[in-house]
Write an enzyme that holds these catalytic residues in place. Structure first.
Site, PDB file in Angstrom:
ATOM      1  CG  PHE A  65      31.388  56.384  21.151  1.00 53.03           C
ATOM      2  CD1 PHE A  65      32.285  54.756  20.183  1.00 53.03           C
ATOM      3  CD2 PHE A  65      32.768  57.521  21.484  1.00 53.03           C
ATOM      4  CE1 PHE A  65      33.289  55.195  19.587  1.00 53.03           C
ATOM      5  CE2 PHE A  65      33.699  57.359  20.280  1.00 53.03           C
ATOM      6  CZ  PHE A  65      34.469  56.144  19.521  1.00 53.03           C
ATOM      7  N   PRO A  66      29.548  53.426  23.882  1.00 55.71           N
ATOM      8  CG  PRO A  66      28.620  51.500  24.838  1.00 55.71           C
ATOM      9  CD  PRO A  66      28.504  51.798  23.600  1.00 55.71           C
ATOM     10  CG  LEU A  67      33.049  50.006  26.339  1.00 54.30           C
ATOM     11  CD1 LEU A  67      33.400  48.284  26.416  1.00 54.30           C
ATOM     12  CD2 LEU A  67      32.653  50.247  28.202  1.00 54.30           C
ATOM     13  N   GLY A  68      33.680  53.896  24.857  1.00 52.29           N
ATOM     14  CA  GLY A  68      34.591  55.459  23.737  1.00 52.29           C
ATOM     15  C   GLY A  68      35.607  54.048  22.265  1.00 52.29           C
ATOM     16  CE1 TYR A 104      22.166  53.311  13.826  1.00 55.89           C
ATOM     17  CE2 TYR A 104      22.074  51.596  15.239  1.00 55.89           C
ATOM     18  CZ  TYR A 104      22.399  53.113  15.356  1.00 55.89           C
ATOM     19  OH  TYR A 104      22.633  53.943  16.140  1.00 55.89           O
TER      20      TYR A 104
END
Length: 261
Positions: A218-221, A73
């Site tokens: 990407f937990p909330l899309g 990152y």
């Protein structure tokens, strides 16, 4: 102070509950993913480093005690900012990082999970994070030209040397997890997962059965459909805590609604 601000101040990541990683490190299920504190394309420093540092400190103030990052990152930038913002670290703060990718340029990722690269990656992360031992070190992704056993054995050896406390995996199948577990205990698995993307349901189920923490990235899309749904949830006041609208991860199977991605 209005009621909305008062409610925000009273919230804490502690309300999400806890989980013990490998039966050793207890963290709140609401964590913070530190990929996007870097520049555009996950490349270089952020436009406002002071703001990124303020966000990291605010996350910890809100009770977050699990931060996930990676040497790719930036590269290196996220780890450096975490150390600048938070070192010396609170005693209960667990930092997880990853290795196995190279970054030739913005939005570019290439595999390298060779033993030599992973050793260099671990040593680099220790230096940048200002740590003597990394709490959770994850293989970022299996390398198609390097045997998985060789990559995992390298991390197991560095665990024996005291440079890694716990070992995790990322972007893996059930077969990868089972092979890795024959070499070293695996405490966490991090795959793409959210309410609109359930490709890895079977991996979540496997982790739940085997008491392995599942950390969704990407937990909330994203996209129009996800955005509209999240907007309705937010307006209804159903999201308990948002850490300054930056990405986070929940360190537990089925618990993946936390911070904006």
């Amino acid at each position: 102070m209005n009621e909305k601000m008062e409610n925000t101040r009273s919230l804490s990541a502690a309300s999400s509950g806890t989980i013990a990683l490998g039966g050793e490190l207890t963290v709140h299920r609401l964590g913070f993913g530190a990929m996007r504190i870097t520049g555009d394309g996950i490349w270089g420093p952020p436009k406002d480093p002071a703001a990124a540092i303020a966000v990291l400190r605010r996350a910890v103030e809100l009770g977050v005690n699990f931060i996930d990052t990676a040497d790719s990152y930036g590269p290196n930038v996220s780890e450096e900012l975490i150390a600048e913002a938070l070192a010396p670290y609170p005693k209960d703060l667990v930092i997880a990082t990853k290795g196995g990718w190279n970054r030739p340029g913005p939005n570019q990722w290439t595999h390298d999970a060779s033993p030599a690269h992973l050793r260099k990656a671990v040593e680099g992360s220790l230096k940048r994070l200002r740590l003597d031992r990394i709490d959770v070190y994850q293989l970022h992704v299996p390398d198609p030209v390097v045997p998985l056993d060789a990559s995992v054995e390298t991390l197991a050896n560095m665990q024996s040397e005291g440079k890694i406390r716990l070992v995790g995996l990322s972007n893996v199948t059930v077969e990868h997890i089972e092979r890795a577990r024959k070499i070293v205990p695996i405490v966490s698995v991090q795959n793409r997962y959210n309410f609109a993307d359930r490709e890895w349901d079977h991996v979540v189920d496997y982790c739940e059965r085997n008491e392995i923490a599942f950390i969704p990235w990407f937990p909330l899309g994203a996209g129009a459909v996800a955005g509209r749904l999240l907007e309705r949830i937010a307006k209804a006041g159903s999201i308990g805590l948002v850490v300054e609208a930056l990405p986070g991860y929940a360190a537990h199977p089925r618990d993946y609604v936390d911070c904006a991605s």
